[in-house]
Scaffold this motif. Structure first.
Motif, mmCIF file in Angstrom:
data_model
loop_
_atom_site.group_PDB
_atom_site.id
_atom_site.type_symbol
_atom_site.label_atom_id
_atom_site.label_comp_id
_atom_site.label_asym_id
_atom_site.label_seq_id
_atom_site.Cartn_x
_atom_site.Cartn_y
_atom_site.Cartn_z
ATOM 1 N N PRO A 254 0.828 -1.208 0.000
ATOM 2 C CA PRO A 254 0.000 0.000 0.000
ATOM 3 C C PRO A 254 0.862 1.258 0.000
ATOM 4 O O PRO A 254 1.805 1.383 0.782
ATOM 5 C CB PRO A 254 -0.796 -0.123 1.305
ATOM 6 N N GLY A 255 0.560 2.166 -0.906
ATOM 7 C CA GLY A 255 1.297 3.417 -0.982
ATOM 8 C C GLY A 255 2.493 3.386 -1.901
ATOM 9 O O GLY A 255 3.122 4.418 -2.129
ATOM 10 N N ALA A 256 2.818 2.203 -2.455
ATOM 11 C CA ALA A 256 3.944 2.084 -3.393
ATOM 12 C C ALA A 256 3.414 1.716 -4.774
ATOM 13 O O ALA A 256 2.478 0.922 -4.913
ATOM 14 C CB ALA A 256 4.936 1.035 -2.917
ATOM 15 N N VAL A 257 4.018 2.318 -5.799
ATOM 16 C CA VAL A 257 3.620 2.071 -7.187
ATOM 17 C C VAL A 257 4.856 1.637 -7.968
ATOM 18 O O VAL A 257 5.945 2.195 -7.780
ATOM 19 C CB VAL A 257 3.022 3.357 -7.813
ATOM 20 N N TYR A 258 4.685 0.641 -8.844
ATOM 21 C CA TYR A 258 5.795 0.137 -9.656
ATOM 22 C C TYR A 258 5.664 0.616 -11.090
ATOM 23 O O TYR A 258 4.614 0.424 -11.720
ATOM 24 C CB TYR A 258 5.832 -1.393 -9.619
ATOM 25 N N VAL A 259 6.720 1.220 -11.596
ATOM 26 C CA VAL A 259 6.710 1.787 -12.940
ATOM 27 C C VAL A 259 7.803 1.134 -13.776
ATOM 28 O O VAL A 259 8.978 1.136 -13.367
ATOM 29 C CB VAL A 259 6.943 3.316 -12.888
ATOM 30 N N PRO A 260 7.479 0.570 -14.942
ATOM 31 C CA PRO A 260 8.516 -0.035 -15.786
ATOM 32 C C PRO A 260 9.438 1.022 -16.392
ATOM 33 O O PRO A 260 9.003 2.120 -16.728
ATOM 34 C CB PRO A 260 7.711 -0.761 -16.870
ATOM 35 N N VAL A 261 10.709 0.675 -16.517
ATOM 36 C CA VAL A 261 11.700 1.558 -17.148
ATOM 37 C C VAL A 261 11.986 0.965 -18.524
ATOM 38 O O VAL A 261 12.693 -0.037 -18.653
ATOM 39 C CB VAL A 261 12.978 1.661 -16.304
ATOM 40 N N LEU A 262 11.435 1.580 -19.551
ATOM 41 C CA LEU A 262 11.349 0.961 -20.869
ATOM 42 C C LEU A 262 12.689 0.716 -21.537
ATOM 43 O O LEU A 262 12.869 -0.306 -22.197
ATOM 44 C CB LEU A 262 10.468 1.813 -21.781
ATOM 45 N N ASP A 263 13.625 1.640 -21.409
ATOM 46 C CA ASP A 263 14.876 1.508 -22.156
ATOM 47 C C ASP A 263 16.060 1.067 -21.290
ATOM 48 O O ASP A 263 17.201 1.096 -21.738
ATOM 49 C CB ASP A 263 15.221 2.810 -22.873
ATOM 50 N N ALA A 264 15.794 0.658 -20.061
ATOM 51 C CA ALA A 264 16.877 0.139 -19.220
ATOM 52 C C ALA A 264 17.251 -1.264 -19.687
ATOM 53 O O ALA A 264 16.389 -2.051 -20.094
ATOM 54 C CB ALA A 264 16.434 0.100 -17.759
#
Length: 311
Positions: A254-264
């Motif tokens: 709760p309270g954390a969001v995961y975001v993909p890093v496209l060009d890593a």
């Protein structure tokens, strides 16, 4: 099931040719062909497409490939183990201590542990939780015998088997300006200057480079040794973290969001062992784990990311 037939089938798949498979196994092409035909009769379905050009497995054949690798790896390790005991050259029996950093190699980790317990029920297996600083130290100090860690690294006294290859993600607070990029993703340039959690000064360089994407100098006030440390601070809006895509499956918070890093560049989780460790339990665990990782690759590589067409 005759293991010779499985060996012939797997060799044909890997070589893409009956003749080359036969030469590799020191058998006649007719013998290899016979082994595959016998397997197909046992399963009641065609396992290989034998058209012109390279021989390729059918859908059923592809499914059998993963099982064949797992079975043959376990058998080879068992043969070595029993042979050493028969010759009186094997080391004394001992338990196996399995180090796990965070969630290890995702679904591969519990699968390998359970497979080893079935294969070696008489061997005591103990799980040891490792923190971000213990890539090599737990092995070198004899506290564990094998270790599921990340990312991949090189060391003369440590052998490393890559188990998963995954997209990178960043963990940010739900209140972060980057939280809305959860579906479409971000670029490395966007995330370099996030306030990543600090690490102890003795953290191995491969892990710090991995966490900070090899660059970026801004740091959060909090220090982290475990995924729980990271997410407690992230959810409180006190910093950011980064990891593999599987992190999001294992740590919904709760309270954390995961975001993909496209060009890593994709990163790896690995199984680390002491180079040349002679103990049969280590060899058997390693063989089973590597075989299972191959089998489970299509599942373990999935993770959060943009919808098709958005990259």
């Amino acid at each position: 099931m005759d293991l010779r037939r499985l060996s012939s089938f797997l060799a044909v798949v890997e070589e893409g040719h009956f003749g080359r498979a036969a030469a590799r196994l020191f058998l006649s092409p007719a013998a290899v062909t016979g082994h595959v035909q016998q397997l197909e009769r046992e399963f009641g379905t065609r396992l290989l497409e034998r058209g012109r050009g390279t021989v390729v497995p059918t859908a059923a054949g592809r499914r059998l490939v993963s099982h064949a690798r797992t079975l043959l790896a376990a058998v080879n390790a068992a043969v070595e183990d029993v042979s050493e005991v028969a010759l009186g050259s094997g080391p004394a029996a001992r338990g196996l201590r399995v180090g796990v950093m965070g969630h290890g190699s995702g679904e591969v980790t519990p699968a390998a542990v359970n497979a080893f317990r079935r294969a070696r029920p008489e061997v005591e297996l103990r799980l040891v939780q490792l923190n971000f600083t213990e890539h090599c130290s737990a092995l070198r100090e004899g506290r564990v015998d094998v270790a599921f860690v990340r990312p991949a690294f090189e060391a003369e006294d440590i052998e490393v088997d890559v188990l998963t290859t995954e997209r990178r993600i960043v963990a940010v607070s739900a209140g972060s300006v980057y939280a809305d990029a959860q579906r479409e993703g971000l670029r490395v340039a966007d995330v370099l200057d996030l306030p990543y959690l600090r690490l102890p000064s003795h953290t191995p360089r491969p892990f710090t480079d991995y966490l900070y994407f090899d660059a970026g100098e801004r740091r959060a006030p909090d220090c982290a040794l475990t995924p729980q440390d990271v997410l407690t601070s992230v959810a409180a809006g006190r910093g950011a973290g980064s990891g593999l895509a599987s992190f999001a499956r294992y740590y919904p918070w709760p309270g954390a969001v995961y975001v993909p890093v496209l060009d890593a560049a994709p990163a790896h989780s690995v199984l680390a062992t002491r180079a040349g460790d002679p103990h049969p339990e280590v060899r058997i665990f390693r063989a089973l784990t590597v075989a299972l990782a191959r089998e489970m690759a299509p599942f373990t590589e999935r993770g959060p990311g943009p919808e098709p067409g958005l990259e």
